[in-house]
Design an enzyme around this catalytic site. Structure first.
Site, PDB file in Angstrom:
ATOM      1  N   SER A   1       0.831  -1.218   0.000  1.00 60.02           N
ATOM      2  CA  SER A   1       0.000   0.000   0.000  1.00 60.02           C
ATOM      3  C   SER A   1       0.860   1.260   0.000  1.00 60.02           C
ATOM      4  O   SER A   1       0.531   2.246  -0.675  1.00 60.02           O
ATOM      5  CB  SER A   1      -0.986   0.007   1.167  1.00 60.02           C
ATOM      6  OG  SER A   1      -0.367  -0.335   2.381  1.00 60.02           O
TER       7      SER A   1
ATOM      8  N   HIS B   1      -2.156  -8.975   1.476  1.00 65.27           N
ATOM      9  CA  HIS B   1      -1.877  -7.732   2.226  1.00 65.27           C
ATOM     10  C   HIS B   1      -3.057  -7.503   3.186  1.00 65.27           C
ATOM     11  O   HIS B   1      -3.355  -8.350   4.011  1.00 65.27           O
ATOM     12  CB  HIS B   1      -1.635  -6.604   1.209  1.00 65.27           C
ATOM     13  CG  HIS B   1      -1.061  -5.338   1.764  1.00 65.27           C
ATOM     14  ND1 HIS B   1      -0.421  -5.252   2.972  1.00 65.27           N
ATOM     15  CD2 HIS B   1      -1.025  -4.063   1.242  1.00 65.27           C
ATOM     16  CE1 HIS B   1      -0.016  -4.000   3.189  1.00 65.27           C
ATOM     17  NE2 HIS B   1      -0.379  -3.258   2.152  1.00 65.27           N
TER      18      HIS B   1
ATOM     19  N   HIS C   1       5.442 -13.169   6.921  1.00 64.90           N
ATOM     20  CA  HIS C   1       5.693 -11.766   6.588  1.00 64.90           C
ATOM     21  C   HIS C   1       6.879 -11.652   5.652  1.00 64.90           C
ATOM     22  O   HIS C   1       7.809 -12.460   5.723  1.00 64.90           O
ATOM     23  CB  HIS C   1       5.945 -10.923   7.847  1.00 64.90           C
ATOM     24  CG  HIS C   1       5.701  -9.467   7.617  1.00 64.90           C
ATOM     25  ND1 HIS C   1       6.674  -8.618   7.131  1.00 64.90           N
ATOM     26  CD2 HIS C   1       4.585  -8.720   7.769  1.00 64.90           C
ATOM     27  CE1 HIS C   1       6.159  -7.414   7.013  1.00 64.90           C
ATOM     28  NE2 HIS C   1       4.898  -7.438   7.384  1.00 64.90           N
TER      29      HIS C   1
ATOM     30  N   ARG D   1       2.610  -5.740  16.563  1.00 65.38           N
ATOM     31  CA  ARG D   1       1.217  -5.270  16.421  1.00 65.38           C
ATOM     32  C   ARG D   1       0.246  -6.374  16.805  1.00 65.38           C
ATOM     33  O   ARG D   1      -0.875  -6.105  17.242  1.00 65.38           O
ATOM     34  CB  ARG D   1       0.965  -4.807  14.974  1.00 65.38           C
ATOM     35  CG  ARG D   1       1.868  -3.676  14.524  1.00 65.38           C
ATOM     36  CD  ARG D   1       1.719  -3.384  13.040  1.00 65.38           C
ATOM     37  NE  ARG D   1       2.068  -4.516  12.206  1.00 65.38           N
ATOM     38  CZ  ARG D   1       1.970  -4.539  10.880  1.00 65.38           C
ATOM     39  NH1 ARG D   1       1.502  -3.469  10.238  1.00 65.38           N
ATOM     40  NH2 ARG D   1       2.322  -5.607  10.192  1.00 65.38           N
TER      41      ARG D   1
ATOM     42  N   ASP E   1      -2.653  -9.224  11.289  1.00 61.67           N
ATOM     43  CA  ASP E   1      -3.997  -9.669  10.919  1.00 61.67           C
ATOM     44  C   ASP E   1      -4.452 -10.927  11.648  1.00 61.67           C
ATOM     45  O   ASP E   1      -5.630 -11.295  11.584  1.00 61.67           O
ATOM     46  CB  ASP E   1      -4.051  -9.936   9.407  1.00 61.67           C
ATOM     47  CG  ASP E   1      -3.671  -8.713   8.597  1.00 61.67           C
ATOM     48  OD1 ASP E   1      -4.163  -7.625   8.937  1.00 61.67           O
ATOM     49  OD2 ASP E   1      -2.880  -8.840   7.652  1.00 61.67           O
TER      50      ASP E   1
HETATM   51  N1  NMX Z   1       0.920 -20.075   4.890  1.00 57.73           N
HETATM   52  C1  NMX Z   1       1.372 -20.948   3.945  1.00 57.73           C
HETATM   53  N2  NMX Z   1       2.446 -20.718   3.184  1.00 57.73           N
HETATM   54  C2  NMX Z   1       3.129 -19.585   3.405  1.00 57.73           C
HETATM   55  C3  NMX Z   1       2.744 -18.658   4.397  1.00 57.73           C
HETATM   56  C4  NMX Z   1       1.585 -18.933   5.140  1.00 57.73           C
HETATM   57  N3  NMX Z   1       1.100 -18.084   6.054  1.00 57.73           N
HETATM   58  N4  NMX Z   1       3.626 -17.630   4.384  1.00 57.73           N
HETATM   59  C5  NMX Z   1       4.514 -17.906   3.404  1.00 57.73           C
HETATM   60  N5  NMX Z   1       4.217 -19.081   2.811  1.00 57.73           N
HETATM   61  C6  NMX Z   1       4.874 -19.704   1.666  1.00 57.73           C
HETATM   62  C7  NMX Z   1       4.807 -18.783   0.462  1.00 57.73           C
HETATM   63  O1  NMX Z   1       3.536 -18.859  -0.163  1.00 57.73           O
HETATM   64  C8  NMX Z   1       5.964 -19.304  -0.369  1.00 57.73           C
HETATM   65  O2  NMX Z   1       5.550 -20.509  -0.972  1.00 57.73           O
HETATM   66  P1  NMX Z   1       6.086 -20.928  -2.445  1.00 57.73           P
HETATM   67  O3  NMX Z   1       7.566 -20.966  -2.353  1.00 57.73           O
HETATM   68  O4  NMX Z   1       5.452 -22.262  -2.677  1.00 57.73           O
HETATM   69  O5  NMX Z   1       5.603 -19.869  -3.385  1.00 57.73           O
HETATM   70  C9  NMX Z   1       6.990 -19.651   0.698  1.00 57.73           C
HETATM   71  O6  NMX Z   1       6.257 -19.858   1.920  1.00 57.73           O
HETATM   72  C10 NMX Z   1       8.038 -18.572   0.927  1.00 57.73           C
HETATM   73  O7  NMX Z   1       7.371 -17.372   1.201  1.00 57.73           O
HETATM   74  P2  NMX Z   1       8.037 -16.275   2.181  1.00 57.73           P
HETATM   75  O8  NMX Z   1       9.286 -15.786   1.531  1.00 57.73           O
HETATM   76  O9  NMX Z   1       8.137 -16.818   3.543  1.00 57.73           O
HETATM   77  O10 NMX Z   1       6.917 -15.155   2.219  1.00 57.73           O
HETATM   78  P3  NMX Z   1       6.681 -13.933   1.189  1.00 57.73           P
HETATM   79  O11 NMX Z   1       7.565 -12.810   1.587  1.00 57.73           O
HETATM   80  O12 NMX Z   1       6.718 -14.381  -0.226  1.00 57.73           O
HETATM   81  O13 NMX Z   1       5.152 -13.569   1.521  1.00 57.73           O
HETATM   82  C11 NMX Z   1       3.294 -13.097   2.916  1.00 57.73           C
HETATM   83  C12 NMX Z   1       4.798 -12.888   2.701  1.00 57.73           C
HETATM   84  C13 NMX Z   1       2.844 -12.216   4.050  1.00 57.73           C
HETATM   85  C14 NMX Z   1       2.559 -12.648   1.636  1.00 57.73           C
HETATM   86  C15 NMX Z   1       3.038 -14.595   3.223  1.00 57.73           C
HETATM   87  O14 NMX Z   1       3.659 -14.922   4.455  1.00 57.73           O
HETATM   88  C16 NMX Z   1       1.578 -14.961   3.262  1.00 57.73           C
HETATM   89  O15 NMX Z   1       1.003 -15.250   2.211  1.00 57.73           O
HETATM   90  N6  NMX Z   1       0.924 -14.926   4.472  1.00 57.73           N
HETATM   91  C17 NMX Z   1      -0.486 -15.191   4.589  1.00 57.73           C
HETATM   92  C18 NMX Z   1      -1.288 -13.961   4.168  1.00 57.73           C
HETATM   93  C19 NMX Z   1      -1.146 -12.863   5.193  1.00 57.73           C
HETATM   94  O16 NMX Z   1      -1.286 -13.062   6.394  1.00 57.73           O
HETATM   95  N7  NMX Z   1      -0.903 -11.633   4.718  1.00 57.73           N
HETATM   96  C20 NMX Z   1      -0.859 -10.451   5.575  1.00 57.73           C
HETATM   97  C21 NMX Z   1       0.525  -9.820   5.730  1.00 57.73           C
HETATM   98  C22 NMX Z   1       0.458  -8.624   6.627  1.00 57.73           C
HETATM   99  N8  NMX Z   1      -0.338  -7.541   6.050  1.00 57.73           N
HETATM  100  O17 NMX Z   1      -1.272  -7.093   6.669  1.00 57.73           O
HETATM  101  O18 NMX Z   1      -0.082  -7.085   4.941  1.00 57.73           O
HETATM  102  C1  MLT Z   2       1.940  -3.914   6.389  1.00 58.73           C
HETATM  103  O1  MLT Z   2       1.529  -3.484   7.479  1.00 58.73           O
HETATM  104  O2  MLT Z   2       2.053  -3.175   5.408  1.00 58.73           O
HETATM  105  C2  MLT Z   2       2.179  -5.383   6.248  1.00 58.73           C
HETATM  106  O3  MLT Z   2       2.651  -5.930   7.439  1.00 58.73           O
HETATM  107  C3  MLT Z   2       2.968  -5.772   5.040  1.00 58.73           C
HETATM  108  C4  MLT Z   2       4.406  -5.328   4.946  1.00 58.73           C
HETATM  109  O4  MLT Z   2       4.947  -4.644   5.788  1.00 58.73           O
HETATM  110  O5  MLT Z   2       5.038  -5.755   3.955  1.00 58.73           O
END
Ligand code: NMX
Ligand code: MLT
Length: 437
Positions: free
Chosen positions: A242, A272, A319, A328, A374
């Site tokens: 964002s 996100h 994350h 948080r 979240d």
């Molecule tokens: N559940 C299952 N798999 C996960 C999760 C999770 N919570 N987090 C990461 N992975 C997987 C990810 O999909 C990736 O898989 P692949 O190699 O098969 O593509 C692998 O682990 C490596 O990912 P990371 O490098 O650990 O994470 P990345 O930086 O790519 O993504 C998020 C970060 C936040 C997008 C990821 O952890 C996620 O999808 N979390 C669940 C959604 C979520 O809670 N998002 C909110 C974040 C905070 N916000 O408010 O923005």
């Molecule tokens: C945020 O608050 O923007 C989320 O935790 C995602 C991030 O920092 O990448």
């Protein structure tokens, strides 16, 4: 000119000079190497943005202008001594780099209350033209774009304006926009979930207290929760989707409404800000599938493993930067333990916390198995009766405006140019590493 704008000039002009000199005198200095892996995994860790409002440490979490969330709870002015800080104070801190006095906070509260009255009627017409079952983020973002007819930046730009003054109409637009978001968010909430039974704002209330009031919650604890929610979601340095989207679109000198709208489109993604709503869907589906309101840790473990085996993410966990439990998350858990220790949903959140990190770690690929903001925010809101999950990302967005729009004012103060990174095709990356198919 009011004292805040005066302060922005005093602080901003020398900083703009520094940015100019850094660019001119040190522009060729190498600060980092970039790997193929970084480019192909979302530019993680690539230092390429200038953001001073907050900084994210992977182990410690967020600091706003150097202050952690617990420090802000100590140092920022509050409505009640035993309550939560007023987000107006965080806005002042992010904008000026200094802690505000109670008078500064009251000044901003009053400004926002006055500016909130000025939403043109067509904005509500535009919202009303959308079907009620359009997701609240669609309604929110449509309203933000509809408000851009009010942009002072556009008018000033067309009239002809010196570059060094860009920050001024940007500041005016940002102040209007932030002031008006609680009115828009609560209007959408009451339209969709409360039979269009709207509640007038109370100009004597603070910004977050008013949001709770206009949503229909008069309880002191809900107002405290709303202040905390608006505080902790406000900023997460410059690279999150964002913030980065707002900055990128803003770099084309798009006005604050266009820029913020871009950020909100990103916030609506399930990886996100939409994760807060999805956490509640994940929890509810788990309770339905297990057939028990009070599942055991073993049952939760099995459900989480099923989620992973189906190629889905567990929302609320993981994350891109953090490598520890998100502070948080912790501060919301502390709030819950202080006010509603027996809430079943909070106890369930704790059970999930006991189980999920180990499961995610065992995959060997998830870089951060810990909960993010979240993982608990929806359960906390739900425990206070705000059970309409689709509004959660809108609330995140109202708070996020404080950070990303302050960043936008600073982009203008620094005089940052249009952002335009270089892209290369797959063959280029392959040739760089002598990769043969
Ligand atoms: N559940 C299952 N798999 C996960 C999760 C999770 N919570 N987090 C990461 N992975 C997987 C990810 O999909 C990736 O898989 P692949 O190699 O098969 O593509 C692998 O682990 C490596 O990912 P990371 O490098 O650990 O994470 P990345 O930086 O790519 O993504 C998020 C970060 C936040 C997008 C990821 O952890 C996620 O999808 N979390 C669940 C959604 C979520 O809670 N998002 C909110 C974040 C905070 N916000 O408010 O923005
Ligand atoms: C945020 O608050 O923007 C989320 O935790 C995602 C991030 O920092 O990448």
């Amino acid at each position: 000119m009011d004292h805040i704008k005066q302060k922005i000039i005093e602080i901003g002009r020398p900083k703009a000079e520094t940015v100019k000199k850094l660019t001119k005198e040190y522009g060729d200095k190498v600060i980092q190497e970039v790997t193929v892996g970084q480019v192909l995994t979302g530019m993680k860790g690539v230092v390429s943005l200038l953001t001073c409002t907050s900084k994210l440490d992977p182990e410690e979490g967020i600091r706003f202008r150097g202050y952690t969330i617990p420090q802000l709870q100590e140092l920022l002015p509050k409505m009640h001594q035993d309550g939560e800080p007023l987000p107006e104070g965080l806005f002042y801190l992010m904008l000026t780099g200094e802690l505000p006095t109670k008078d500064d906070v009251n000044f901003i509260s009053n400004q926002w209350a006055q500016r909130a009255m000025g939403i043109p009627p067509h904005v509500f017409d535009v919202i009303n033209a959308l079907p009620k079952d359009a997701h609240p983020m669609i309604q929110f973002n449509t309203a933000i774009l509809a408000m851009s007819t009010e942009s002072q930046f556009r008018k000033a730009y067309l009239a002809g304006m010196d570059k060094k003054d860009y920050w001024d109409p940007t500041y005016e637009g940002v102040m209007d926009l932030i002031a008006r978001l609680p009115v828009i968010a609560s209007y959408i909430y009451r339209r969709v979930f409360h039979n269009e039974n709207y509640i007038e704002m109370d100009p004597s209330l603070d910004w977050a207290g008013n949001l709770a009031h206009m949503m229909g919650y008069e309880d002191v604890e809900v107002k405290r929760l709303m202040r905390l929610y608006m505080l902790i979601h406000a900023d997460h340095e410059g690279g999150n989707v964002s913030a980065h989207a707002t900055h990128l679109v803003g770099s084309a000198l798009s006005n604050p409404y266009y820029s913020f709208s871009a950020g909100m489109n990103g916030l609506a993604g399930p990886l996100h800000g939409m994760a807060n709503q999805n956490v509640m869907h994940w929890i509810n589906k788990m309770l339905r599938d297990i057939g028990d309101e009070n599942p055991s840790e073993e049952q939760i473990r099995q459900y989480a493993e099923t989620t992973l085996s189906q190629g889905q993410v567990i929302p609320g966990y993981g994350h891109a930067v953090l490598r520890k439990t998100d502070p948080r998350f912790t501060v919301q858990l502390e709030f819950a333990k202080k006010y509603i220790p027996d809430a079943p949903l909070i106890q369930l959140v704790e059970k999930i916390y006991n189980v999920v990190p180990e499961i995610l770690s065992s995959t060997g690929k998830v870089k951060n198995p810990w909960p993010n903001v979240d993982a608990i925010s929806g359960s906390l809101l739900s425990s206070y009766g705000i059970t309409e999950y689709p509004i959660y990302t809108v609330l995140f967005g109202v708070s996020r405006a404080l950070g990303v729009l302050t960043q936008l004012i600073w982009d203008r103060l620094y005089g940052l140019p249009i952002e335009r990174p270089k892209s290369q095709n797959l063959a280029w990356y392959m040739s760089k590493v002598n990769y043969q198919e």
